[in-house]
Design a protein around this motif. Structure first.
Motif, PDB file in Angstrom:
ATOM      1  N   ALA A   1       6.396   5.748  15.196  1.00 39.13           N
ATOM      2  CA  ALA A   1       7.287   4.817  14.490  1.00 39.13           C
ATOM      3  C   ALA A   1       6.658   3.427  14.499  1.00 39.13           C
ATOM      4  CB  ALA A   1       8.660   4.803  15.144  1.00 39.13           C
ATOM      5  N   VAL A   2       5.523   3.310  13.832  1.00 39.08           N
ATOM      6  CA  VAL A   2       4.814   2.033  13.738  1.00 39.08           C
ATOM      7  C   VAL A   2       4.446   1.795  12.281  1.00 39.08           C
ATOM      8  CG1 VAL A   2       3.873   2.190  16.081  1.00 39.08           C
ATOM      9  CG2 VAL A   2       2.548   3.106  14.158  1.00 39.08           C
ATOM     10  N   GLU A   3       3.981   0.594  11.999  1.00 42.82           N
ATOM     11  CA  GLU A   3       3.503   0.272  10.647  1.00 42.82           C
ATOM     12  C   GLU A   3       2.240   1.095  10.396  1.00 42.82           C
ATOM     13  OE1 GLU A   3       2.765  -0.723   7.079  1.00 42.82           O
ATOM     14  OE2 GLU A   3       4.612  -1.409   8.006  1.00 42.82           O
ATOM     15  N   ILE A   4       2.241   1.858   9.337  1.00 44.74           N
ATOM     16  CA  ILE A   4       1.109   2.769   9.080  1.00 44.74           C
ATOM     17  C   ILE A   4       0.370   2.466   7.776  1.00 44.74           C
ATOM     18  CG2 ILE A   4       2.033   4.648  10.479  1.00 44.74           C
ATOM     19  CD1 ILE A   4       2.941   5.978   7.833  1.00 44.74           C
ATOM     20  N   GLU A   5       0.613   1.316   7.194  1.00 39.02           N
ATOM     21  CA  GLU A   5      -0.039   0.992   5.920  1.00 39.02           C
ATOM     22  C   GLU A   5      -1.562   1.091   6.020  1.00 39.02           C
ATOM     23  OE1 GLU A   5      -0.465  -2.579   2.622  1.00 39.02           O
ATOM     24  OE2 GLU A   5       0.915  -2.846   4.282  1.00 39.02           O
ATOM     25  N   ALA A   6      -2.152   0.540   7.082  1.00 38.46           N
ATOM     26  CA  ALA A   6      -3.610   0.568   7.224  1.00 38.46           C
ATOM     27  C   ALA A   6      -4.121   2.005   7.372  1.00 38.46           C
ATOM     28  CB  ALA A   6      -4.040  -0.272   8.427  1.00 38.46           C
ATOM     29  N   ALA A   7      -3.410   2.817   8.132  1.00 39.06           N
ATOM     30  CA  ALA A   7      -3.823   4.215   8.318  1.00 39.06           C
ATOM     31  C   ALA A   7      -3.738   4.979   7.004  1.00 39.06           C
ATOM     32  CB  ALA A   7      -2.957   4.889   9.386  1.00 39.06           C
ATOM     33  N   VAL A   8      -2.648   4.792   6.277  1.00 44.63           N
ATOM     34  CA  VAL A   8      -2.469   5.471   4.985  1.00 44.63           C
ATOM     35  C   VAL A   8      -3.575   5.048   4.025  1.00 44.63           C
ATOM     36  CG1 VAL A   8      -0.997   5.586   2.922  1.00 44.63           C
ATOM     37  CG2 VAL A   8       0.002   5.901   5.199  1.00 44.63           C
TER      38      VAL A   8
ATOM     39  N   GLU B   1      -5.238  17.141  -2.328  1.00 43.51           N
ATOM     40  CA  GLU B   1      -3.826  17.210  -1.926  1.00 43.51           C
ATOM     41  C   GLU B   1      -3.426  15.978  -1.111  1.00 43.51           C
ATOM     42  OE1 GLU B   1      -3.658  21.010   0.054  1.00 43.51           O
ATOM     43  OE2 GLU B   1      -3.384  22.087  -1.830  1.00 43.51           O
ATOM     44  N   VAL B   2      -4.297  15.563  -0.198  1.00 42.41           N
ATOM     45  CA  VAL B   2      -4.002  14.372   0.612  1.00 42.41           C
ATOM     46  C   VAL B   2      -3.968  13.128  -0.272  1.00 42.41           C
ATOM     47  CG1 VAL B   2      -4.902  12.867   2.443  1.00 42.41           C
ATOM     48  CG2 VAL B   2      -4.875  15.354   2.767  1.00 42.41           C
TER      49      VAL B   2
ATOM     50  N   THR C   1      -1.126   8.652  -2.319  1.00 40.91           N
ATOM     51  CA  THR C   1      -1.245   7.623  -3.358  1.00 40.91           C
ATOM     52  C   THR C   1       0.052   6.832  -3.558  1.00 40.91           C
ATOM     53  OG1 THR C   1      -3.099   8.669  -4.468  1.00 40.91           O
ATOM     54  CG2 THR C   1      -1.723   7.225  -5.819  1.00 40.91           C
ATOM     55  N   PRO C   2       1.225   7.464  -3.615  1.00 45.77           N
ATOM     56  CA  PRO C   2       2.452   6.674  -3.787  1.00 45.77           C
ATOM     57  C   PRO C   2       2.747   5.722  -2.620  1.00 45.77           C
ATOM     58  CG  PRO C   2       2.875   8.988  -4.256  1.00 45.77           C
ATOM     59  CD  PRO C   2       1.504   8.898  -3.667  1.00 45.77           C
ATOM     60  N   LEU C   3       2.171   5.988  -1.454  1.00 45.69           N
ATOM     61  CA  LEU C   3       2.403   5.147  -0.276  1.00 45.69           C
ATOM     62  C   LEU C   3       1.366   4.048  -0.132  1.00 45.69           C
ATOM     63  CD1 LEU C   3       3.108   7.963   2.355  1.00 45.69           C
ATOM     64  CD2 LEU C   3       4.775   6.681   1.011  1.00 45.69           C
ATOM     65  N   ASN C   4       0.263   4.150  -0.857  1.00 54.42           N
ATOM     66  CA  ASN C   4      -0.852   3.230  -0.708  1.00 54.42           C
ATOM     67  C   ASN C   4      -0.442   1.798  -1.039  1.00 54.42           C
ATOM     68  OD1 ASN C   4      -3.596   3.054   0.039  1.00 54.42           O
ATOM     69  ND2 ASN C   4      -4.157   2.712  -2.083  1.00 54.42           N
ATOM     70  N   GLY C   5      -0.753   0.881  -0.112  1.00 52.65           N
ATOM     71  CA  GLY C   5      -0.474  -0.530  -0.335  1.00 52.65           C
ATOM     72  C   GLY C   5       0.971  -0.939  -0.142  1.00 52.65           C
ATOM     73  N   ARG C   6       1.790  -0.038   0.386  1.00 52.13           N
ATOM     74  CA  ARG C   6       3.203  -0.366   0.604  1.00 52.13           C
ATOM     75  C   ARG C   6       3.470  -0.485   2.094  1.00 52.13           C
ATOM     76  NH1 ARG C   6       6.388   4.213  -2.069  1.00 52.13           N
ATOM     77  NH2 ARG C   6       8.167   2.837  -1.886  1.00 52.13           N
TER      78      ARG C   6
END
Length: 132
Positions: free
Chosen positions: A40-47, A75-76, A81-86
């Protein structure tokens, strides 16, 4: 036509070792951030990192004979892609992390010494398939 095919095969064979080395580097980067997807952490950089590496892999893997890796990376890429940069908080749904893990498994398989040695001795990898 035969000369072109031989030239193309030769070009692909010459690119494959660099792709394998780059895949090993991508796998290392993904392993470094993979755990964040479960917390439960900010995962923007990982995504962003995982999606970027998946996208780069998708583009060439099948052409070089790694059809299953190309499919897993595609697939990944599609699911992230919809989560990228959010701004995104983990954990991600299990289905998403299972896709990432499957891609990592394919990357590890493609970069394993035994697999690469076997496949570099043949004219084409044992499961050469462009997915068509």
């Amino acid at each position: 036509l035969m000369r072109r095919a031989a030239s193309l095969t030769s070009t692909i064979d010459s690119i494959r070792p660099r792709f394998v080395a780059e895949t090993a580097e991508r796998l290392s980067r993904i392993r470094a951030v993979r755990g964040d997807l479960d917390r439960a952490v900010e995962i923007e950089a990982a995504v962003t990192e995982i999606r970027f590496d998946a996208h780069k892999t998708t583009g060439i893997a099948a052409t070089l004979g790694f059809a299953s890796l190309g499919k897993a990376a595609q697939e990944v890429d599609a699911v992230l892609t919809p989560l990228n940069g959010r701004q995104t908080k983990g954990p991600l749904p299990r289905k998403v992390t299972e896709l990432v893990d499957a891609m990592m498994d394919e990357m590890a398989r493609a970069t394993s010494d035994n697999f690469f040695r076997l496949f570099s001795k043949a004219k084409r990898p044992p499961e050469f398939d462009t997915g068509r």
